[in-house]
Design an enzyme around this catalytic site. Structure first.
Site, PDB file in Angstrom:
ATOM      1  N   CYS A 281     -45.056 -14.253 -17.782  1.00 37.77           N
ATOM      2  CA  CYS A 281     -43.667 -13.957 -18.143  1.00 37.77           C
ATOM      3  C   CYS A 281     -42.735 -14.312 -16.996  1.00 37.77           C
ATOM      4  CB  CYS A 281     -43.521 -12.480 -18.483  1.00 37.77           C
ATOM      5  SG  CYS A 281     -44.637 -11.899 -19.763  1.00 37.77           S
TER       6      CYS A 281
ATOM      7  N   GLU B  64     -37.994 -20.624 -23.691  1.00 40.33           N
ATOM      8  CA  GLU B  64     -39.260 -20.212 -23.094  1.00 40.33           C
ATOM      9  C   GLU B  64     -40.381 -21.106 -23.614  1.00 40.33           C
ATOM     10  OE1 GLU B  64     -41.639 -16.105 -22.187  1.00 40.33           O
ATOM     11  OE2 GLU B  64     -40.963 -16.411 -24.245  1.00 40.33           O
TER      12      GLU B  64
ATOM     13  N   LYS C 130     -53.542  -2.067 -30.069  1.00 40.52           N
ATOM     14  CA  LYS C 130     -53.756  -3.334 -30.745  1.00 40.52           C
ATOM     15  C   LYS C 130     -53.783  -4.439 -29.673  1.00 40.52           C
ATOM     16  CE  LYS C 130     -52.017  -7.226 -32.957  1.00 40.52           C
ATOM     17  NZ  LYS C 130     -52.936  -8.058 -32.167  1.00 40.52           N
TER      18      LYS C 130
ATOM     19  N   GLU D 110     -41.554  -5.290 -22.772  1.00 46.04           N
ATOM     20  CA  GLU D 110     -41.348  -6.393 -21.828  1.00 46.04           C
ATOM     21  C   GLU D 110     -41.626  -7.653 -22.613  1.00 46.04           C
ATOM     22  OE1 GLU D 110     -42.122  -9.493 -19.660  1.00 46.04           O
ATOM     23  OE2 GLU D 110     -43.905  -8.343 -19.112  1.00 46.04           O
TER      24      GLU D 110
ATOM     25  N   GLY E 155     -44.914  -8.843 -25.135  1.00 46.75           N
ATOM     26  CA  GLY E 155     -45.112 -10.004 -25.996  1.00 46.75           C
ATOM     27  C   GLY E 155     -43.812 -10.763 -26.161  1.00 46.75           C
ATOM     28  N   SER E 156     -43.677 -11.442 -27.275  1.00 47.70           N
ATOM     29  CA  SER E 156     -42.522 -12.316 -27.473  1.00 47.70           C
ATOM     30  C   SER E 156     -41.277 -11.519 -27.835  1.00 47.70           C
ATOM     31  CB  SER E 156     -42.813 -13.338 -28.576  1.00 47.70           C
ATOM     32  OG  SER E 156     -42.761 -12.723 -29.850  1.00 47.70           O
ATOM     33  N   THR E 157     -40.129 -12.090 -27.504  1.00 48.10           N
ATOM     34  CA  THR E 157     -38.851 -11.452 -27.815  1.00 48.10           C
ATOM     35  C   THR E 157     -38.658 -11.315 -29.316  1.00 48.10           C
ATOM     36  OG1 THR E 157     -37.851 -12.291 -25.778  1.00 48.10           O
ATOM     37  CG2 THR E 157     -36.352 -11.692 -27.562  1.00 48.10           C
TER      38      THR E 157
END
Length: 548
Positions: free
Chosen positions: A332, A430, A217, A298, A270-272
């Protein structure tokens, strides 16, 4: 162009792909500019790729150029439920023949991918990354060309080593012990980010090298460049079904994958918050899955630079500028917070602001620009919101930059905020944009600055220390042991190189499985220990059973 033969060292180990310079008048500069113009002159149709077939669903969205968002690059055909479920089935059905091909057969395909990318495909992939993600020529070169070539070559090298390195150390007389390096049973869902084309291709292909199959994806903001790489892999001989390319809804794709009992793993960047949500959904799905999935991620970062009063001032200035503002801070690893002693800030602050004010930003095709646009309207609104709130915060001062304009492209000026509050919003959260926040501490409080840095963010991805004295470096090294998975000494906290600095962080920054090294690939195998008995027992009794 580079020589067709891949670079290797005398012992047969790959070496990192050389970086082209794109200097004025160079052949690679001319070739890249011509390819950019060619891609700007067409609007392509991007399909789903399921079991090797191109599927044009008719449900489309457009892909635009971030620095010129009125220019359409592609119409993207989004996957629906039917395509998603077909992709999962195709991945499952393809795995046996993919395993039967053997490690050398699989490596041959991905090493061919690397050779193609180092050759005729290089400009096509770089141009698509510059246009789709608004990268400069240099940022595209080190990402979509060099890093991905390195991923493919070194991952094959690491995988070959497993068959020797993971064998049992002991086989007593009459027994032969061995380990079969099996892949996970089932498919891996690869959810990839917009900001690095290399990561987007590595996430589905790294598990594939060791025998897994993937449902990929891609990010909604990098469909164009990612599809070019899907085409490259198919051109290199990737069999149908091994990697299935699905532009579409993350929620729908994840839902279908987790409903399939053969879901075997998640490879995510991607995002946390998104990663944490996926982990929770996987936990709920466990009773219906064939095995416990591997989860590799990550995620976010709030990366730091700490300076000691005795440090290289000019080196620190360059590291802050490059580390914070290359690729608009959309890394990142980008330097986003800095802890600078008052004497050092007095010495470099004005010069740093002066240098930042010289940064040119604009169209990626203009090679004199250091920066271009952020990725989309949502990112623009988020980043500019942080800047505007900082302007209203009495503890913060915007000392350079702070402007933003989305009329033609999503442009945000490189911005430095100086704060008296180490817990201010832009110091802790972030932002993922060209914003650096500086906290100025008293020269005699180096230990306090290290403690504040360690506790100042939930993330632990990258960070750096600037100090001339080795004892001061060591103090920072120990105090910040768990604050960064990639730690830099007298350098910016960005620019990890495959096989040199395997990349990843812990805490809220991910599972720290180190892409670019062997540890990541180990997550995608499920070894089988094999004992072959040569002296087969013929008596079921044991010596202790004998009478006195």
């Amino acid at each position: 162009m580079l020589d067709d033969s891949p670079p290797v060292c005398p012992m047969g180990q790959p070496v990192n792909e050389p970086i082209m310079g794109y200097a004025p008048g160079s052949p690679e500069r001319v070739a890249l500019q011509n390819e950019i113009d060619r891609q700007l002159g067409e609007v392509i149709e991007i399909p789903c790729v399921v079991n090797g077939e191109l599927i044009f669903t008719g449900n489309t969205v457009t892909q635009v150029v971030p620095h010129d968002h009125g220019h359409i690059l592609a119409n993207v055909h989004l996957a629906g439920r039917e395509e998603i479920e077909a992709a999962c089935r195709a991945a499952v059905d393809a795995q046996q023949s993919w395993i039967d091909l053997g490690l050398e057969g699989r490596c041959a395909i991905f090493e061919r991918c690397a050779d193609l990318l180092a050759g005729d495909w290089r400009m096509r992939v770089n141009a698509s990354t510059m246009l789709n993600q608004s990268k400069t020529a240099f940022q595209a070169e080190i990402d979509s060309a060099c890093e991905l070539i390195d991923f493919w070559r070194f991952n094959c090298h690491y995988a070959r080593g497993f068959h020797d390195d993971l064998q049992p150390l002991v086989s007593p007389e009459g027994v032969e012990n061995s380990t079969e390096i099996r892949p996970l049973e089932g498919f891996v869902l690869s959810i990839t980010p917009f900001n690095f084309t290399s990561i987007a291709a590595n996430l589905p292909s790294a598990p594939a090298i060791v025998g897994c199959t993937s449902v990929w994806k891609p990010s909604r903001n990098s469909y164009h460049s990612n599809y070019v790489l899907m085409q490259l892999m198919m051109d290199a001989g990737l069999p149908p079904g091994v990697i299935n390319f699905l532009p579409g809804s993350g929620a729908e794709i994840t839902g279908a994958a987790l409903a399939n009992p053969d879901f075997a793993g998640l490879h995510f960047t991607g995002s946390t918050s998104t990663f944490q949500g996926l982990w929770q959904e996987i936990a709920k799905a466990l009773p219906d899955l064939r095995s416990y999935p591997r989860i590799v991620g990550e995620t976010g970062g709030k990366d730091f630079v700490v300076a000691h009063p005795d440090c290289d001032h000019r080196g620190l200035l360059v590291a802050l500028l490059r580390g914070s503002f290359e690729y608009q801070g959309q890394k990142c690893s980008a330097a986003s917070r800095a802890y600078i002693p008052s004497s050092v800030w007095d010495a470099i602050g004005d010069d740093l602001c002066s240098e930042v004010s010289k940064i040119k930003m604009g169209d990626a095709r203009d090679f004199t620009n250091f920066m271009t646009a952020v990725i989309d309207q949502r990112a623009f609104d988020k980043i500019s919101g942080y800047v505007e709130r900082a302007k209203k915060d009495d503890s913060c001062e915007v000392v350079v930059g702070g402007g933003h304009d989305d009329s033609t492209g999503w442009f945000i000026e490189p911005t430095i905020i100086v704060t008296t509050n180490p817990a201010s919003e832009t110091m802790c959260e972030e932002i993922f944009g060209p914003v650096l926040t500086v906290y100025v501490y008293e020269d005699d409080d180096f230990e306090g600055a290290l403690e504040t840095c360690d506790k100042g963010s939930p993330y632990a991805l990258t960070g750096s220390i600037f100090a001339n004295n080795e004892a001061d470096v060591q103090r920072a090294f120990e105090a910040l042991r768990f604050a960064a998975g990639n730690f830099y000494i007298n350098d910016k906290p960005t620019g990890a190189v495959v096989a040199q600095q395997p990349f990843g962080g812990a805490r809220a920054s991910g599972t720290n499985d180190k892409a670019g090294g062997p540890l990541n690939l180990l997550r995608w195998i499920s070894p089988r220990s094999v004992k072959r008995t040569l002296d087969i027992p013929q008596d079921w009794g044991y010596p202790f059973m004998q009478p006195e």
